[in-house]
Motif scaffolding. Structure first.
Motif, PDB file in Angstrom:
ATOM      1  N   ASN A   1      39.677  38.572  50.319  1.00 16.09           N
ATOM      2  CA  ASN A   1      41.085  38.993  49.601  1.00 16.09           C
ATOM      3  C   ASN A   1      41.482  40.752  51.390  1.00 16.09           C
ATOM      4  O   ASN A   1      41.190  41.237  50.803  1.00 16.09           O
ATOM      5  CB  ASN A   1      41.219  39.680  48.157  1.00 16.09           C
ATOM      6  N   PRO A   2      42.619  40.024  51.566  1.00 13.31           N
ATOM      7  CA  PRO A   2      42.668  41.592  52.433  1.00 13.31           C
ATOM      8  C   PRO A   2      42.970  42.857  51.797  1.00 13.31           C
ATOM      9  O   PRO A   2      42.816  44.283  52.509  1.00 13.31           O
ATOM     10  CB  PRO A   2      44.131  41.379  53.683  1.00 13.31           C
ATOM     11  N   SER A   3      43.436  42.514  50.102  1.00 14.98           N
ATOM     12  CA  SER A   3      43.941  43.857  49.430  1.00 14.98           C
ATOM     13  C   SER A   3      42.395  44.823  49.463  1.00 14.98           C
ATOM     14  O   SER A   3      42.841  45.725  48.013  1.00 14.98           O
ATOM     15  CB  SER A   3      44.699  43.662  48.552  1.00 14.98           C
ATOM     16  N   PHE A   4      41.876  44.023  49.496  1.00 16.97           N
ATOM     17  CA  PHE A   4      39.687  45.279  48.614  1.00 16.97           C
ATOM     18  C   PHE A   4      38.762  45.022  49.814  1.00 16.97           C
ATOM     19  O   PHE A   4      39.234  44.418  51.398  1.00 16.97           O
ATOM     20  CB  PHE A   4      39.569  44.163  47.703  1.00 16.97           C
ATOM     21  N   CYS A   5      38.077  46.192  50.068  1.00 16.90           N
ATOM     22  CA  CYS A   5      36.798  45.908  50.493  1.00 16.90           C
ATOM     23  C   CYS A   5      35.876  44.759  50.109  1.00 16.90           C
ATOM     24  O   CYS A   5      36.364  43.894  49.190  1.00 16.90           O
ATOM     25  CB  CYS A   5      36.310  47.791  50.390  1.00 16.90           C
ATOM     26  N   ASN A   6      34.945  44.570  50.866  1.00 19.33           N
ATOM     27  CA  ASN A   6      34.070  43.781  50.908  1.00 19.33           C
ATOM     28  C   ASN A   6      33.539  43.807  49.577  1.00 19.33           C
ATOM     29  O   ASN A   6      33.083  42.584  48.963  1.00 19.33           O
ATOM     30  CB  ASN A   6      33.168  43.153  51.815  1.00 19.33           C
ATOM     31  N   LEU A   7      32.896  44.853  49.307  1.00 20.81           N
ATOM     32  CA  LEU A   7      32.113  44.918  48.067  1.00 20.81           C
ATOM     33  C   LEU A   7      32.666  45.523  47.077  1.00 20.81           C
ATOM     34  O   LEU A   7      32.966  44.400  46.043  1.00 20.81           O
ATOM     35  CB  LEU A   7      31.234  46.564  47.815  1.00 20.81           C
ATOM     36  N   CYS A   8      34.612  46.207  47.081  1.00 23.05           N
ATOM     37  CA  CYS A   8      35.033  45.455  45.832  1.00 23.05           C
ATOM     38  C   CYS A   8      35.019  44.332  44.985  1.00 23.05           C
ATOM     39  O   CYS A   8      35.088  43.931  44.443  1.00 23.05           O
ATOM     40  CB  CYS A   8      36.518  46.409  45.618  1.00 23.05           C
ATOM     41  N   GLU A   9      36.005  43.287  46.003  1.00 22.57           N
ATOM     42  CA  GLU A   9      35.638  42.888  46.089  1.00 22.57           C
ATOM     43  C   GLU A   9      34.879  41.396  45.403  1.00 22.57           C
ATOM     44  O   GLU A   9      35.071  40.226  44.499  1.00 22.57           O
ATOM     45  CB  GLU A   9      37.004  41.232  47.677  1.00 22.57           C
ATOM     46  N   GLU A  10      33.665  41.322  45.751  1.00 21.63           N
ATOM     47  CA  GLU A  10      33.004  40.904  45.414  1.00 21.63           C
ATOM     48  C   GLU A  10      32.414  41.180  43.653  1.00 21.63           C
ATOM     49  O   GLU A  10      32.314  40.225  43.614  1.00 21.63           O
ATOM     50  CB  GLU A  10      31.444  41.167  46.053  1.00 21.63           C
ATOM     51  N   PHE A  11      32.409  41.589  43.860  1.00 16.86           N
ATOM     52  CA  PHE A  11      32.434  42.863  42.622  1.00 16.86           C
ATOM     53  C   PHE A  11      33.432  42.409  41.193  1.00 16.86           C
ATOM     54  O   PHE A  11      33.194  41.889  40.727  1.00 16.86           O
ATOM     55  CB  PHE A  11      32.632  44.197  42.324  1.00 16.86           C
ATOM     56  N   ILE A  12      34.554  42.347  41.904  1.00 14.50           N
ATOM     57  CA  ILE A  12      35.469  41.696  41.159  1.00 14.50           C
ATOM     58  C   ILE A  12      35.340  40.547  40.707  1.00 14.50           C
ATOM     59  O   ILE A  12      35.608  39.658  39.666  1.00 14.50           O
ATOM     60  CB  ILE A  12      37.047  42.382  41.372  1.00 14.50           C
ATOM     61  N   ARG A  13      34.697  39.588  41.803  1.00 13.13           N
ATOM     62  CA  ARG A  13      34.803  38.581  41.607  1.00 13.13           C
ATOM     63  C   ARG A  13      33.751  37.880  40.938  1.00 13.13           C
ATOM     64  O   ARG A  13      33.340  36.584  40.039  1.00 13.13           O
ATOM     65  CB  ARG A  13      34.840  37.286  43.406  1.00 13.13           C
ATOM     66  N   THR A  14      32.520  38.594  40.916  1.00 12.24           N
ATOM     67  CA  THR A  14      31.427  38.148  40.375  1.00 12.24           C
ATOM     68  C   THR A  14      31.400  38.666  38.784  1.00 12.24           C
ATOM     69  O   THR A  14      30.701  38.852  38.368  1.00 12.24           O
ATOM     70  CB  THR A  14      29.933  38.427  40.904  1.00 12.24           C
ATOM     71  N   HIS A  15      32.505  39.810  38.463  1.00 12.94           N
ATOM     72  CA  HIS A  15      31.798  40.522  36.741  1.00 12.94           C
ATOM     73  C   HIS A  15      33.864  40.078  36.363  1.00 12.94           C
ATOM     74  O   HIS A  15      34.501  40.349  35.746  1.00 12.94           O
ATOM     75  CB  HIS A  15      31.971  41.751  37.310  1.00 12.94           C
ATOM     76  N   PRO A  16      33.737  39.136  36.658  1.00  9.69           N
ATOM     77  CA  PRO A  16      35.397  37.965  35.801  1.00  9.69           C
ATOM     78  C   PRO A  16      35.366  39.073  33.950  1.00  9.69           C
ATOM     79  O   PRO A  16      34.217  39.308  33.700  1.00  9.69           O
ATOM     80  CB  PRO A  16      35.321  36.924  35.317  1.00  9.69           C
ATOM     81  N   GLY A  17      35.732  39.686  33.565  1.00 14.13           N
ATOM     82  CA  GLY A  17      35.748  39.716  32.173  1.00 14.13           C
ATOM     83  C   GLY A  17      37.067  41.315  32.292  1.00 14.13           C
ATOM     84  O   GLY A  17      37.743  41.871  33.522  1.00 14.13           O
ATOM     85  N   VAL A  18      38.193  41.057  30.906  1.00 16.00           N
ATOM     86  CA  VAL A  18      38.711  42.540  31.343  1.00 16.00           C
ATOM     87  C   VAL A  18      38.339  43.200  30.194  1.00 16.00           C
ATOM     88  O   VAL A  18      37.785  42.709  28.902  1.00 16.00           O
ATOM     89  CB  VAL A  18      40.905  42.153  30.161  1.00 16.00           C
ATOM     90  N   ALA A  19      38.976  44.397  29.480  1.00 12.16           N
ATOM     91  CA  ALA A  19      38.638  45.485  28.694  1.00 12.16           C
ATOM     92  C   ALA A  19      39.731  45.982  27.543  1.00 12.16           C
ATOM     93  O   ALA A  19      40.858  46.336  28.996  1.00 12.16           O
ATOM     94  CB  ALA A  19      38.331  46.671  28.562  1.00 12.16           C
ATOM     95  N   GLU A  20      39.927  46.405  26.595  1.00 13.38           N
ATOM     96  CA  GLU A  20      41.275  46.791  25.834  1.00 13.38           C
ATOM     97  C   GLU A  20      41.416  48.381  25.991  1.00 13.38           C
ATOM     98  O   GLU A  20      40.669  49.292  25.753  1.00 13.38           O
ATOM     99  CB  GLU A  20      42.103  45.688  24.884  1.00 13.38           C
ATOM    100  N   ILE A  21      42.212  48.699  26.739  1.00 10.55           N
ATOM    101  CA  ILE A  21      42.436  50.139  27.073  1.00 10.55           C
ATOM    102  C   ILE A  21      43.733  50.280  26.635  1.00 10.55           C
ATOM    103  O   ILE A  21      44.522  49.906  26.870  1.00 10.55           O
ATOM    104  CB  ILE A  21      41.607  50.720  28.922  1.00 10.55           C
ATOM    105  N   ASP A  22      43.631  52.255  26.726  1.00 10.77           N
ATOM    106  CA  ASP A  22      45.163  53.137  26.597  1.00 10.77           C
ATOM    107  C   ASP A  22      45.151  52.872  28.528  1.00 10.77           C
ATOM    108  O   ASP A  22      44.324  53.836  28.952  1.00 10.77           O
ATOM    109  CB  ASP A  22      44.625  53.723  25.693  1.00 10.77           C
TER     110      ASP A  22
END
Length: 265
Positions: free
Chosen positions: A66-87
């Motif tokens: 995904n060219p929108s991310f660096c390699n470390l952020c892309e890996e983190f986002i891909r391997t930690h699926p999930g969301v949190a309800e925040i303001d």
């Protein structure tokens, strides 16, 4: 307590709301490094003449998936699926009349104009500490997270004001309408398998999007939820009640226009 269906919920909540989180620390240092484009979460430069040297020092480079991310952020986002309800606060900037504009212009000319908008908008959103969610057709979306900017409603309104100024209203080189709203949304990593993205979902997102679609050229519409928490009281504004598509109840907004501004001011 995080549910079994969302095991990373508490992790995401801390990352998105705690000013001491790694997300805040990374952005603060990487924001100072030269280069463009940037990873949309950590702001690490993904281009520029110094990218090789910076990549060697920080261990980051453009993601192959995904060219929108660096390699470390892309890996983190891909391997930690999930969301949190925040303001948070959200900004949607919409190019008005883009369909007829594209019809009148050559494809290369229209693409150049939109690239200018996205570049200018990206610089402004980053400068106001927003996370750039995405470019969608003729729309720019910014997320203002409590972990990155404490007074996120004020930051979102200021980013909207700067966007109108940068596009030259009135007498614009590109007519845009902007919607800003503060509320609760689900934010985090969404997707499946190798395809994942960082985004926001929920009613607050829909409200901001609907506002942008109703804002006239050179107009910034801010919900009372955002205005009462971070509105610039010194800016002239008018009160308005709007019916938003898909919503049962009308919504109160403040309408701001930045007239008489020359491009680049």
């Amino acid at each position: 307590m995080a549910s079994d269906k969302n095991p990373h919920e508490e992790m995401w909540r801390g990352l998105l709301t705690d000013p001491q989180s790694p997300l805040h620390a990374d952005r603060m240092q990487f924001k100072l490094l030269p280069g463009s484009p940037r990873c949309k979460t950590c702001l690490f430069p993904l281009g520029g003449v110094l990218m090789s040297a910076l990549s060697s020092k920080w261990g980051r480079k453009p993601s192959r998936k995904n060219p929108s991310f660096c390699n470390l952020c892309e890996e983190f986002i891909r391997t930690h699926p999930g969301v949190a309800e925040i303001d948070l606060s959200l900004l949607f900037a919409d190019v008005r009349g883009s369909t007829s504009m594209a019809e009148r212009m050559m494809p290369a000319e229209f693409a150049s104009l939109m690239n200018r908008f996205f570049k200018s908008g990206s610089d402004i959103l980053i400068g106001c500490d927003a996370l750039i969610d995405k470019f969608v057709g003729d729309e720019l979306i910014g997320l203002f997270l409590p972990a990155i900017v404490a007074d996120h409603p004020a930051a979102a309104v200021e980013a909207g004001r700067r966007l109108l100024s940068a596009t030259g209203h009135g007498g614009p080189w590109l007519p845009i309408g902007i919607g800003v709203h503060s509320g609760t949304a689900y934010v985090g990593s969404v997707g499946d398998g190798l395809v994942a993205d960082f985004t926001a979902m929920g009613d607050a997102v829909n409200v901001a999007a609907r506002l942008a679609s109703q804002a006239g050229p050179g107009e910034l519409l801010v919900t009372e939820a955002a205005w009462t928490r971070g509105g610039p009281r010194h800016l002239p504004n008018s009160e308005r009640t709007l019916e938003l598509r898909g919503r049962a109840s009308p919504i109160e907004v403040r309408a701001l226009r930045i007239d008489g501004i020359s491009p680049g001011s």
